[in-house]
Enzyme design. Structure first.
Site, PDB file in Angstrom:
ATOM      1  N   CYS A   8       0.825  -1.211   0.000  1.00 19.31           N
ATOM      2  CA  CYS A   8       0.000   0.000   0.000  1.00 19.31           C
ATOM      3  C   CYS A   8       0.861   1.263   0.000  1.00 19.31           C
ATOM      4  O   CYS A   8       1.627   1.494  -0.912  1.00 19.31           O
ATOM      5  CB  CYS A   8      -0.985  -0.038   1.170  1.00 19.31           C
ATOM      6  SG  CYS A   8      -2.482   0.932   0.856  1.00 19.31           S
ATOM      7  N   LYS A  54     -12.066   6.849  -2.880  1.00 14.93           N
ATOM      8  CA  LYS A  54     -11.240   5.794  -2.304  1.00 14.93           C
ATOM      9  C   LYS A  54     -11.445   4.480  -3.059  1.00 14.93           C
ATOM     10  O   LYS A  54     -12.584   4.067  -3.316  1.00 14.93           O
ATOM     11  CB  LYS A  54     -11.591   5.603  -0.826  1.00 14.93           C
ATOM     12  CG  LYS A  54     -10.669   4.648  -0.079  1.00 14.93           C
ATOM     13  CD  LYS A  54     -11.012   4.606   1.409  1.00 14.93           C
ATOM     14  CE  LYS A  54     -10.038   3.738   2.176  1.00 14.93           C
ATOM     15  NZ  LYS A  54     -10.310   3.725   3.631  1.00 14.93           N
ATOM     16  N   HIS A 105      -4.076  -5.554  -0.524  1.00 16.78           N
ATOM     17  CA  HIS A 105      -3.768  -6.122   0.793  1.00 16.78           C
ATOM     18  C   HIS A 105      -4.061  -7.623   0.813  1.00 16.78           C
ATOM     19  O   HIS A 105      -5.061  -8.057   1.367  1.00 16.78           O
ATOM     20  CB  HIS A 105      -4.601  -5.430   1.866  1.00 16.78           C
ATOM     21  CG  HIS A 105      -4.194  -4.021   2.148  1.00 16.78           C
ATOM     22  ND1 HIS A 105      -3.127  -3.703   2.960  1.00 16.78           N
ATOM     23  CD2 HIS A 105      -4.705  -2.848   1.704  1.00 16.78           C
ATOM     24  CE1 HIS A 105      -3.004  -2.388   3.029  1.00 16.78           C
ATOM     25  NE2 HIS A 105      -3.938  -1.847   2.280  1.00 16.78           N
ATOM     26  N   GLU A 154      -2.796  -9.691   2.675  1.00 14.55           N
ATOM     27  CA  GLU A 154      -2.706 -10.148   4.064  1.00 14.55           C
ATOM     28  C   GLU A 154      -3.979  -9.919   4.862  1.00 14.55           C
ATOM     29  O   GLU A 154      -4.128 -10.457   5.975  1.00 14.55           O
ATOM     30  CB  GLU A 154      -1.536  -9.444   4.773  1.00 14.55           C
ATOM     31  CG  GLU A 154      -1.803  -8.023   5.225  1.00 14.55           C
ATOM     32  CD  GLU A 154      -1.707  -6.983   4.115  1.00 14.55           C
ATOM     33  OE1 GLU A 154      -1.875  -5.779   4.415  1.00 14.55           O
ATOM     34  OE2 GLU A 154      -1.473  -7.357   2.950  1.00 14.55           O
ATOM     35  N   ARG A 173     -14.473   2.236  11.039  1.00 14.97           N
ATOM     36  CA  ARG A 173     -13.597   3.300  11.549  1.00 14.97           C
ATOM     37  C   ARG A 173     -13.842   4.611  10.823  1.00 14.97           C
ATOM     38  O   ARG A 173     -14.002   5.670  11.445  1.00 14.97           O
ATOM     39  CB  ARG A 173     -12.135   2.885  11.376  1.00 14.97           C
ATOM     40  CG  ARG A 173     -11.120   3.915  11.838  1.00 14.97           C
ATOM     41  CD  ARG A 173      -9.789   3.714  11.136  1.00 14.97           C
ATOM     42  NE  ARG A 173      -9.878   3.991   9.702  1.00 14.97           N
ATOM     43  CZ  ARG A 173      -8.931   3.682   8.822  1.00 14.97           C
ATOM     44  NH1 ARG A 173      -7.842   3.042   9.223  1.00 14.97           N
ATOM     45  NH2 ARG A 173      -9.085   3.988   7.534  1.00 14.97           N
TER      46      ARG A 173
END
Length: 379
Positions: A144, A165, A237, A239, A251
């Site tokens: 990232c 985003k 990502h 992971e 969040r």
């Protein structure tokens, strides 16, 4: 279970997570291990979850290989009192890192704090780590925002702000045959969560090989030989855990409802089933019409989480398995070459305090132009 944790304090949460989370010093005696450094630059709230995600990913990928995991921190990263205490107890500093060699490193991203990467508080330390990695690792993985920092520093490739985003689970297509993608399906899905991107054409111009590409998310995995180290970059990502994107949306929604952010978060794409999407759309519309901190207590996390599925786990395991195998093969090539040099009475080259892996692999070639056309997409 083959991942060992190189931490002196045995109260770290990973030691109780799995039998393999054993002390490296006590468990690696007499064993040949791959030494991997995790340079964790995530925020305080994500420190432990990032450790867990990468521990589990390496554990699944290692098979019979022994991996010894070392934790490092960038001291300039802003942290709370809790975060400073946590990294003090379990992490080593960059001074320790820069005075040794490792087989590999994984450098995480972080939430952007400044308009420009060069203005981030840890930028100077980050560039030192990237330069060190080119000489003192067999291979380095960047994720990232760390990807954007690495390509900017080493090759001048600038990131571009996205209009919204890039958030969700997006289909990726392999663009070429490469050992890193062995046994990975031609098309698979990977989570993305970012406000910026580096573009395929800019990467190609600087000699990067794009290995996976998405019509919606652009270039995902791309590679380049940087001096002694094979650099692997993920804009996504692999992971992430099943609920990571949900936690990130929650969040961001909390920040919006509290007035800390003026942009209501983007709905994750390709992540929720139809019923869950309808629930989240209804909550988001309520947030837009009746914005208040009190609404956050009614966020439907349990309803949204119950039917989530992790469709990226298997390809992520295979990519990291191939990465670890690459490191092993390069270490063996180094050993053979060093033995040959020793037999001929020629001393091995040294960099810093430890031997550096000698490369016999070919440099990664830059991708051919027209990736979109080759994949059947119209420009």
């Amino acid at each position: 279970m083959t991942v060992l944790i190189d931490i002196e304090s045995h109260d770290h949460h990973l030691f109780s997570r799995a039998p393999s989370g054993a002390c490296a010093a006590a468990s690696s005696a007499g064993r040949e291990c791959i030494d991997i450094g995790l340079i964790n630059n995530m925020s305080d709230a994500a420190l432990m979850s990032t450790e867990r995600q990468l521990f589990d990913l390496l554990d699944a990928a290692a098979g019979r290989l022994c991996v010894r995991l070392h934790f490092y921190t960038m001291e300039a990263t802003p942290r709370s009192e809790w975060g400073r205490d946590y990294v003090r107890r379990y992490y080593r500093g960059t001074g320790d890192l820069l005075n040794r060699s490792l087989d590999g490193v994984i450098v995480t991203g972080a939430e952007p704090r400044a308009a420009s990467l060069t203005e981030e508080p840890y930028w100077t330390t980050f560039t030192e780590i990237a330069d060190w990695a080119t000489e003192n690792t067999v291979s380095s993985v960047y994720s990232c925002l760390a990807v954007h920092g690495a390509v900017l520093h080493l090759d001048g490739v600038a990131r571009h702000k996205l209009p919204a985003k890039c958030f969700g689970v997006f289909a990726q297509t392999k663009t070429r045959h490469h050992p890193l993608m062995q046994d990975v399906p031609r098309t698979f899905r990977i989570p993305h969560a970012r406000w910026n991107e580096v573009r395929e054409e800019d990467l190609s111009d600087c000699g990067y090989s794009v290995l996976t590409w998405s019509a919606e998310a652009g270039a995902d995995c791309f590679v380049k030989q940087q001096k002694n180290s094979f650099f692997v970059h993920f804009q996504g990502h692999p992971e992430y855990e099943t609920q990571s994107l949900l936690g990130e949306f929650r969040r961001d929604m909390g920040r919006y409802l509290r007035g800390e952010n003026d942009v209501c978060p983007t709905m994750p794409r390709g992540y929720l089933n139809e019923g869950a999407e309808e629930i989240l759309i209804a909550f988001r519309q309520k947030a837009l019409s009746d914005r208040s901190p009190e609404l956050f207590a009614h966020f439907p996390a349990d309803q949204l989480a119950k039917d989530l599925s992790n469709v990226w786990r298997l390809p992520a395991h295979r990519i990291y398995r191939n990465w670890l195998r690459y490191i092993v093969s390069q270490r063996r090539s180094r050993s053979v070459r060093e033995a040959t040099l020793a037999a001929a009475g020629i001393p091995a080259r040294r960099r810093g305090r430890k031997l550096v892996a000698v490369r016999s692999a070919r440099l990664a070639r830059s991708p051919n132009p027209g990736t979109m056309r080759r994949l059947g997409y119209n420009e």
